[in-house]
Write a protein that holds these residues in place. Sequence first.
Motif, short mmCIF file in Angstrom:
data_model
loop_
_atom_site.label_atom_id
_atom_site.label_comp_id
_atom_site.label_asym_id
_atom_site.label_seq_id
_atom_site.Cartn_x
_atom_site.Cartn_y
_atom_site.Cartn_z
N MET A 38 -1.81 36.64 113.49
CA MET A 38 -1.30 37.01 112.21
C MET A 38 -3.10 38.02 111.31
SD MET A 38 0.47 38.82 109.74
CE MET A 38 1.94 38.28 110.27
N SER A 39 -3.79 36.62 110.86
CA SER A 39 -5.24 37.59 110.28
C SER A 39 -6.03 38.09 111.55
CB SER A 39 -6.10 35.98 110.38
OG SER A 39 -5.35 34.79 108.83
N SER A 40 -5.72 37.88 112.86
CA SER A 40 -5.85 38.35 112.93
C SER A 40 -5.91 40.02 113.29
CB SER A 40 -6.23 38.60 114.67
OG SER A 40 -7.13 39.38 116.22
N ALA A 41 -4.47 40.57 113.26
CA ALA A 41 -3.86 41.91 113.14
C ALA A 41 -4.20 41.89 111.44
CB ALA A 41 -1.89 41.50 113.31
N ILE A 42 -4.24 41.65 110.41
CA ILE A 42 -4.60 41.94 109.40
C ILE A 42 -6.06 42.48 109.19
CG2 ILE A 42 -4.99 41.34 106.99
CD1 ILE A 42 -2.76 39.58 107.01
N ARG A 43 -6.80 41.43 110.14
CA ARG A 43 -8.71 42.20 110.07
C ARG A 43 -8.05 43.75 110.56
NH1 ARG A 43 -9.58 37.85 111.78
NH2 ARG A 43 -10.33 38.35 113.95
N LYS A 44 -7.60 43.51 112.14
CA LYS A 44 -7.46 45.03 113.00
C LYS A 44 -7.43 45.70 112.34
CE LYS A 44 -7.66 42.76 117.44
NZ LYS A 44 -6.68 42.47 118.43
#
Length: 231
Positions: free
Chosen positions: A205-211
């Motif tokens: 989820m953190s990676s998706a938010i960042r992308k």
Amino acid sequence: MSMHEEAWVRSFHRMLSIKDPIHRCEVMIQQCLAHFPFMRASMFTFSYFTSIGEGILRVDRHGVFSMNAIREDVRRIPPIQRALLMNKPAFLMMDQHHQLFPEEYIEAYDLTSVLIIPLSIERIAIGCVLLDEREEGVTIHQGLIEEVMMYFQHALAYLLPTTPTIPSPLSKRETEVLQYAADGYSTKEMAQHLNISDFTARDYMSSAIRKLNANHRAEAVANALRKKWIL
């Protein structure tokens, strides 16, 4: 996803089955009044090219009403113009800011305060919602204002879905966790469905938010919905 956001998502899914865009707006506003301590809300469109705001509808305790008769140059109303151009909400108390708001609207709607929430796509305002008639005893604080703003950022993705123009930057797992978030699942529930740990689900989820260059989960979900990277 917070309990509030989960409740919002359940509300938003009702909108997906509604074909008429005005009816979708109506449901979005009604659910806003159900979730937040206001008893009246009015929705307007806005054009950067003409600076004109046009009424769509008003929802209050008496029902739903058309506001098509209202067509206003927002340059006449500096707080609304500023909120739209800066894409930031604003709260006005009429006893302090009455000189900034047209007297005819204050009198016609017996305004004592108003919360201005811009409606935006890709940070460009296309309209706004004005919320007033606070429930008795309610204090309007910054946390509440930000939560209402987040609600409409998320809701707009369901109201105005768009066709993707570029491929999704998300991995399969990142897409899956965002889809589960859009469907109202908690991180723990996502992990159970995907047979991964809670920590791994949070990491995706953190990676998706960042992308997606988002500030939080709700904004990431809204961005992905608008681009049709999730449903």
